[in-house]
Motif scaffolding. Structure first.
Motif, short mmCIF file in Angstrom:
data_model
loop_
_atom_site.label_atom_id
_atom_site.label_comp_id
_atom_site.label_asym_id
_atom_site.label_seq_id
_atom_site.Cartn_x
_atom_site.Cartn_y
_atom_site.Cartn_z
N LYS A 123 6.10 32.30 34.68
CA LYS A 123 5.22 32.35 35.85
C LYS A 123 4.71 33.76 36.07
O LYS A 123 5.38 34.74 35.78
CB LYS A 123 5.98 31.90 37.10
N TRP A 152 2.62 35.85 39.30
CA TRP A 152 2.09 35.82 40.65
C TRP A 152 0.94 36.81 40.71
O TRP A 152 1.08 37.97 40.30
CB TRP A 152 3.16 36.20 41.67
N ALA A 153 -0.19 36.37 41.23
CA ALA A 153 -1.38 37.21 41.31
C ALA A 153 -1.75 37.44 42.77
O ALA A 153 -1.50 36.58 43.63
CB ALA A 153 -2.53 36.56 40.56
N VAL A 165 -9.82 33.66 39.83
CA VAL A 165 -9.19 32.67 38.94
C VAL A 165 -9.70 31.27 39.26
O VAL A 165 -9.96 30.49 38.34
CB VAL A 165 -7.65 32.73 39.06
N VAL A 210 -6.66 36.07 34.56
CA VAL A 210 -5.89 36.95 35.43
C VAL A 210 -5.84 38.30 34.74
O VAL A 210 -5.29 38.41 33.64
CB VAL A 210 -4.46 36.41 35.66
N VAL A 224 -1.91 41.38 38.83
CA VAL A 224 -0.56 40.82 38.68
C VAL A 224 0.41 41.51 39.62
O VAL A 224 0.52 42.73 39.63
CB VAL A 224 -0.07 40.95 37.22
N THR A 278 1.63 29.59 30.69
CA THR A 278 2.10 30.31 31.87
C THR A 278 1.49 29.70 33.13
O THR A 278 0.32 29.37 33.17
CB THR A 278 1.69 31.80 31.77
N VAL A 293 0.21 30.17 36.92
CA VAL A 293 -0.35 31.23 37.76
C VAL A 293 -0.17 30.80 39.21
O VAL A 293 -0.66 29.75 39.62
CB VAL A 293 -1.85 31.46 37.46
N VAL A 316 -3.42 36.81 31.58
CA VAL A 316 -3.37 35.37 31.31
C VAL A 316 -4.79 34.83 31.23
O VAL A 316 -5.59 35.04 32.14
CB VAL A 316 -2.60 34.62 32.44
N THR A 334 -6.87 31.78 31.70
CA THR A 334 -6.70 30.50 32.39
C THR A 334 -7.35 29.38 31.60
O THR A 334 -8.46 29.52 31.07
CB THR A 334 -7.26 30.55 33.81
#
Length: 81
Positions: free
Chosen positions: A8, A10-11, A19, A25, A30, A43, A45, A74, A76
């Motif tokens: 995982k 977290w943004a 996104v 990302v 991040v 992953t 997000v 990442v 997406t």
């Protein structure tokens, strides 16, 4: 529970706003990652609200992510919002 066993990231809210329009990302957005975050892995997000926003493929290793200030963290593939 569907994402319990995948890495995982977290943004921040600014990154999530992009996104949901399909952008990756980027590293500056991040906030944190799980220890199993690794290049090439699927992953999840998540936003600052701890809710799933998208799924993608990690483009960097956790070590690279910690050292760099630029680039894609990442890519997406599936936006869920």
């Amino acid at each position: 529970s569907a994402i319990k066993y995948i890495p995982k990231v977290w943004a921040d809210d600014d990154a999530i706003a992009s996104v949901v329009k399909g952008t990756p990302v980027f590293i500056p957005g991040v906030l944190r990652v799980t220890s199993d975050f690794a290049e090439g892995k699927i992953t999840a997000v998540l936003g600052q609200d701890n809710k799933l926003k998208a799924l993608g493929i990690a483009k960097v290793s956790i070590d690279f992510l910690r050292k760099q200030r630029r680039g894609i963290a990442v890519k997406t593939d599936l936006v869920l919002m």
